[in-house]
Design a protein around this motif. Structure first.
Motif, PDB file in Angstrom:
ATOM      1  N   TRP A   1     -40.155  83.438  32.686  1.00  9.81           N
ATOM      2  CA  TRP A   1     -39.251  83.707  31.564  1.00  9.81           C
ATOM      3  C   TRP A   1     -38.103  84.645  31.939  1.00  9.81           C
ATOM      4  O   TRP A   1     -37.244  84.917  31.140  1.00  9.81           O
ATOM      5  CB  TRP A   1     -39.985  84.248  30.345  1.00  9.81           C
ATOM      6  CG  TRP A   1     -39.655  83.421  29.158  1.00  9.81           C
ATOM      7  CD1 TRP A   1     -38.696  83.679  28.230  1.00  9.81           C
ATOM      8  CD2 TRP A   1     -40.210  82.161  28.807  1.00  9.81           C
ATOM      9  NE1 TRP A   1     -38.633  82.647  27.326  1.00  9.81           N
ATOM     10  CE2 TRP A   1     -39.564  81.712  27.658  1.00  9.81           C
ATOM     11  CE3 TRP A   1     -41.216  81.359  29.361  1.00  9.81           C
ATOM     12  CZ2 TRP A   1     -39.861  80.488  27.056  1.00  9.81           C
ATOM     13  CZ3 TRP A   1     -41.521  80.158  28.754  1.00  9.81           C
ATOM     14  CH2 TRP A   1     -40.848  79.743  27.626  1.00  9.81           C
TER      15      TRP A   1
ATOM     16  N   PHE B   1     -40.904  74.125  25.097  1.00 10.21           N
ATOM     17  CA  PHE B   1     -42.165  73.392  25.003  1.00 10.21           C
ATOM     18  C   PHE B   1     -42.060  72.164  24.115  1.00 10.21           C
ATOM     19  O   PHE B   1     -41.253  72.100  23.195  1.00 10.21           O
ATOM     20  CB  PHE B   1     -43.266  74.301  24.472  1.00 10.21           C
ATOM     21  CG  PHE B   1     -43.665  75.371  25.434  1.00 10.21           C
ATOM     22  CD1 PHE B   1     -44.539  75.098  26.474  1.00 10.21           C
ATOM     23  CD2 PHE B   1     -43.144  76.645  25.328  1.00 10.21           C
ATOM     24  CE1 PHE B   1     -44.896  76.083  27.374  1.00 10.21           C
ATOM     25  CE2 PHE B   1     -43.499  77.638  26.223  1.00 10.21           C
ATOM     26  CZ  PHE B   1     -44.382  77.344  27.258  1.00 10.21           C
TER      27      PHE B   1
ATOM     28  N   LEU C   1     -44.132  79.505  17.099  1.00  8.82           N
ATOM     29  CA  LEU C   1     -44.007  80.917  16.747  1.00  8.82           C
ATOM     30  C   LEU C   1     -45.044  81.252  15.688  1.00  8.82           C
ATOM     31  O   LEU C   1     -45.519  80.375  14.967  1.00  8.82           O
ATOM     32  CB  LEU C   1     -42.599  81.216  16.211  1.00  8.82           C
ATOM     33  CG  LEU C   1     -41.457  81.156  17.232  1.00  8.82           C
ATOM     34  CD1 LEU C   1     -40.132  81.428  16.544  1.00  8.82           C
ATOM     35  CD2 LEU C   1     -41.673  82.146  18.362  1.00  8.82           C
TER      36      LEU C   1
ATOM     37  N   GLN D   1     -39.950  88.232  16.360  1.00 16.50           N
ATOM     38  CA  GLN D   1     -40.626  87.626  17.504  1.00 16.50           C
ATOM     39  C   GLN D   1     -39.676  87.504  18.696  1.00 16.50           C
ATOM     40  O   GLN D   1     -40.061  87.754  19.839  1.00 16.50           O
ATOM     41  CB  GLN D   1     -41.195  86.257  17.121  1.00 16.50           C
ATOM     42  CG  GLN D   1     -42.104  86.350  15.906  1.00 16.50           C
ATOM     43  CD  GLN D   1     -42.900  85.085  15.648  1.00 16.50           C
ATOM     44  OE1 GLN D   1     -43.546  84.559  16.539  1.00 16.50           O
ATOM     45  NE2 GLN D   1     -42.866  84.598  14.421  1.00 16.50           N
TER      46      GLN D   1
ATOM     47  N   ALA E   1     -40.030  89.286  22.320  1.00 18.37           N
ATOM     48  CA  ALA E   1     -39.941  88.515  23.556  1.00 18.37           C
ATOM     49  C   ALA E   1     -38.910  89.138  24.495  1.00 18.37           C
ATOM     50  O   ALA E   1     -39.117  89.223  25.704  1.00 18.37           O
ATOM     51  CB  ALA E   1     -39.574  87.071  23.248  1.00 18.37           C
TER      52      ALA E   1
ATOM     53  N   MET F   1     -36.185  77.471  19.950  1.00 12.73           N
ATOM     54  CA  MET F   1     -36.953  77.376  21.194  1.00 12.73           C
ATOM     55  C   MET F   1     -36.024  77.351  22.403  1.00 12.73           C
ATOM     56  O   MET F   1     -36.351  77.893  23.455  1.00 12.73           O
ATOM     57  CB  MET F   1     -37.846  76.133  21.193  1.00 12.73           C
ATOM     58  CG  MET F   1     -38.979  76.135  20.183  1.00 12.73           C
ATOM     59  SD  MET F   1     -39.604  77.767  19.779  1.00 12.73           S
ATOM     60  CE  MET F   1     -40.605  78.081  21.212  1.00 12.73           C
TER      61      MET F   1
ATOM     62  N   LEU G   1     -34.922  80.836  22.828  1.00 12.71           N
ATOM     63  CA  LEU G   1     -36.014  81.602  23.435  1.00 12.71           C
ATOM     64  C   LEU G   1     -36.065  81.375  24.946  1.00 12.71           C
ATOM     65  O   LEU G   1     -36.288  82.300  25.725  1.00 12.71           O
ATOM     66  CB  LEU G   1     -37.346  81.191  22.795  1.00 12.71           C
ATOM     67  CG  LEU G   1     -38.584  81.991  23.189  1.00 12.71           C
ATOM     68  CD1 LEU G   1     -38.503  83.407  22.640  1.00 12.71           C
ATOM     69  CD2 LEU G   1     -39.849  81.303  22.685  1.00 12.71           C
TER      70      LEU G   1
END
Ligand SMILES: Nc1ncnc2c1ncn2[C@@H]1O[C@H](COP(=O)(O)OP(=O)(O)OP(=O)(O)O)[C@@H](O)[C@H]1O
Ligand SMILES: [Mg+2]
Lengths: 325, 322
Positions: free
Chosen positions: B90, B97, B104, B113, B117, B164, B167
């Motif tokens: 990461w 994914f 989440l 969140q 991260a 995502m 993220l």
């Protein structure tokens, strides 16, 4: 968001009020649609005196149409008049009032302890990740869960009161020593311990197993995989994310348990000769004291409704998804 | 010569389930050069996600890497310790994914969140710096700032997918894997997100993989395509080669079922049959039972991957047809 929450709250309160009205209505019709003279049924006595019948007829408008009677019944309740027990020849509230605190002190204490300890042990079991400890916990919890409460109570009395003499066998206070002040509180707590402990042992497994299962299930959720992959430390992932998600089922059960705590644990109260609501309720059933029974049911409905609202609020704070319901 | 960013050699990954062994990935080798995107296509169950999870070391505990070597950005991925892996995953590379809907926590705000991260790899950032960077990230994926205050269930599928992607881009990785990043979306949103990924990939000069069962999606985003069937690499070539002149009968089937290439009134021709049972060892061409041109020979010999004109294909019949 806040609008949603307010709407949710409004709906919950509305449904609670509806529940109370429903209980009152059912109570009313049980008496008035049963065969026989409602006044006689209400007294719960074999041969009530004509004076009692007369008084009842006046109080509940029994010679008026059914709808008027229903209205009268309602307004009596709203005025705080819970009814009159002709069996005890006392107002219901006089009988119920003194028993509320003793009962709640057993049930609420036990439920709060069962909730905290049960969820704590569940967290511990999953953090240790020791298959053995988990197995032992689960085994004990099954055994306790399957045990009848009165039987467990008797065993505990046998061991801790009769044999070891650590705790008194029954009652709320030591009758021979009339303590005052702080000493009296201690005496009360001393008597309280075994019944609370019994109920705690009965309820703890429920909270333990529900939370344990919830944690296991949550650990398999995608969000755990993702947040862990992202690099969140395991500790933070567990304490902040998994725990909040996992505790929700236990909170729901806690709310339900609290709702029923007003009628208490009748069997445990009997075993420990504890003068609580549960015993009063059972006595009322055996003596067919309808007036008293209806008063208790009414109180129960109010209590459960309030507990329900509070639980729903707590759940909604924890889980934003339920606000949509 | 460009740098090799990802080098997968002879990779085999098996799952153990109920005493059976599922051969999810068998003997797969390919390379990805810096700045390139390689697509992995194949029908459901062909081992694409398993391959991706092996590369970023997120296999479930019942999976075993039976053989092979993976070099990613200079790291020997398969021999790295778990702690070392956590430090670079990461940060140097990341993934979008396949299942994004539950990716989440449902009871925490999205912004909370994302911030957690970000803190995981940047412990020294202040709250304001984190918020600033998150807002910047959201602009990159065309999301309004208010999603930070939302809960996952309040977002649409397309928004969640963009979250995502955000993220995955959190720490400016060099290498990124998109696993079915657009599959669950409607056609319009799918098109938008593909365009967004295209421009992001260019502006951030990323390298990576795009995984999809949809050859159309992959060909829009990738320079090269790897076709997988039943855990095996059956063909690998440039996107143009694969689309214009597929060599392997399975690839030909995939290309034929693309809407653009199908004759107008002719029905979309799928490939009849199903994937073989992956728990049985095979001593033949895995595709032979479904292959329109298979001969006796194909049921006796495992085809090796041959290199023909700068592309690779595993089919006994190919030499004969060219
Ligand atoms: N955790 C697991 N345990 C056991 N078998 C698994 C596991 N994950 C995947 N498999 C099996 O491995 C094979 C490859 O699965 P994989 O998810 O890699 O396929 P895929 O190409 O990504 O498919 P899809 O397009 O449906 O995502 C399948 O047969 C699948 O059933
Ligand atoms: Mg997949």
């Amino acid at each position: 968001m806040d609008v949603l929450f307010a709407k949710y709250l409004f709906r919950r309160i509305l449904s609670a009020v509806l529940l109370i009205v429903l209980v009152i209505t059912i109570n009313f019709f049980i008496i008035h649609l049963a065969p026989g003279d409602p006044a006689t049924i209400m007294t719960g006595l074999e041969n009530p005196s004509p004076q009692i019948i007369e008084a009842l007829k006046r109080k509940y408008n029994l010679d008026k149409p059914l709808l008027v009677q229903y209205f009268k019944y309602m307004t009596n309740l709203l005025k705080g008049d819970l009814g009159f027990s002709y069996v005890y020849d006392q107002p219901s509230w006089k009988l119920i009032g003194p028993r509320v605190f003793p009962t709640l002190s057993i049930t609420v204490t036990a439920s709060v302890l069962a909730f905290t300890l049960g969820t704590y042990l569940a967290v511990l079991a999953s953090r240790l990740r020791k298959k053995f400890g988990d197995l032992i916990f689960s085994l004990i919890s099954y055994v306790l869960y399957a045990m009848p409460s009165f039987w467990l109570g008797l065993i505990l009395i046998l061991v801790f009161a009769s044999k070891l003499r650590w705790f008194p066998t029954s009652g709320m206070f030591d009758m021979r020593a009339s303590y005052e002040g702080f000493r009296k509180v201690l005496d009360y707590l001393h008597h309280l311990f075994l019944p609370v402990f019994t109920l705690l042992l009965i309820q703890l497994p429920v909270f333990y197993r529900v939370t344990r299962a919830s944690i296991v299930q949550n650990l398999r959720e995608d969000y755990v995989t993702v947040l862990s992959a992202v690099g969140l430390p395991n500790d933070k992932l567990f304490k902040k994310y998994v725990m909040k998600n996992s505790i929700i089922p236990a909170v729901t059960i806690f709310g339900i348990t609290l709702g029923f705590s007003i009628t208490g644990a009748a069997l445990i109260e009997i075993v420990f000769a504890w003068p609580g609501m549960g015993r009063l309720l059972l006595d009322a059933v055996f003596r067919r004291d309808y007036q008293l029974l209806l008063s208790i049911y009414f109180l129960m409905a109010v209590f459960i409704s309030v507990a329900m609202i509070v639980t729903d609020i707590v759940i909604a704070v924890l889980d934003p998804r339920v606000r949509l319901l | 010569m460009k740098n090799i960013v990802l080098d997968v050699q002879d990779l085999s990954v098996h799952y153990r389930i109920n005493k059976k062994v599922i051969r999810a990935v068998e003997d797969v080798s390919f390379k990805v050069e810096e700045g390139d995107f390689v697509g992995i296509v194949g029908e459901s169950g062909s081992g694409k996600s398993t391959l991706a999870h092996t590369i970023i070391r997120l296999l479930p505990t019942n999976a075993m890497v039976v053989s092979g070597r993976i070099e990613l950005l200079g790291y020997d991925v398969l021999s790295l310790g778990e702690e070392d892996m956590r430090k670079i995953r990461w940060k140097e590379f990341s993934m979008v994914f396949q299942k994004s809907l539950n990716a989440l926590s449902p009871v925490h705000k999205v912004g909370n969140q994302l911030a957690d991260a970000m803190k995981a790899h940047n412990p020294n950032l202040t709250e304001e710096e984190i918020i600033d960077r998150l807002k910047q990230l959201l602009r990159m994926v065309n999301l309004p700032e208010r999603v930070l205050k939302a809960y996952p269930h309040q977002l649409s599928g397309g928004m969640m997918q963009r979250i995502m992607i955000a993220l995955a881009l959190l720490n400016h990785p060099k290498f990124i894997i998109f696993d079915e990043a657009t599959t669950a979306l409607d056609v319009v949103t799918q098109g938008q997100i593909i365009e967004e990924i295209k421009s992001l990939v260019k502006s951030l000069s990323l390298t990576g993989l795009v995984i999809s069962h949809d050859l159309g999606v992959v060909s829009e985003l990738c320079d090269e395509i790897v076709v997988m069937y039943a855990g095996r690499l059956v063909e690998h070539g440039t996107t143009e080669q694969i689309l214009q002149q597929p060599l392997h009968p399975y690839t030909q089937g995939l290309v034929r079922s693309l809407p653009d290439f199908a004759q107008e009134k002719k029905k979309l021709s799928g490939i009849p049959g199903n994937l073989p049972d992956l728990s049985q060892p095979v001593h033949q061409c895995v595709f032979a039972p479904r292959c329109p041109i298979a001969t006796e020979e194909c049921f006796k010999t495992v085809p090796s991957t041959e290199e023909i004109d700068g592309r690779r294909v595993a089919c006994l019949k190919v030499g004969a047809r060219i």
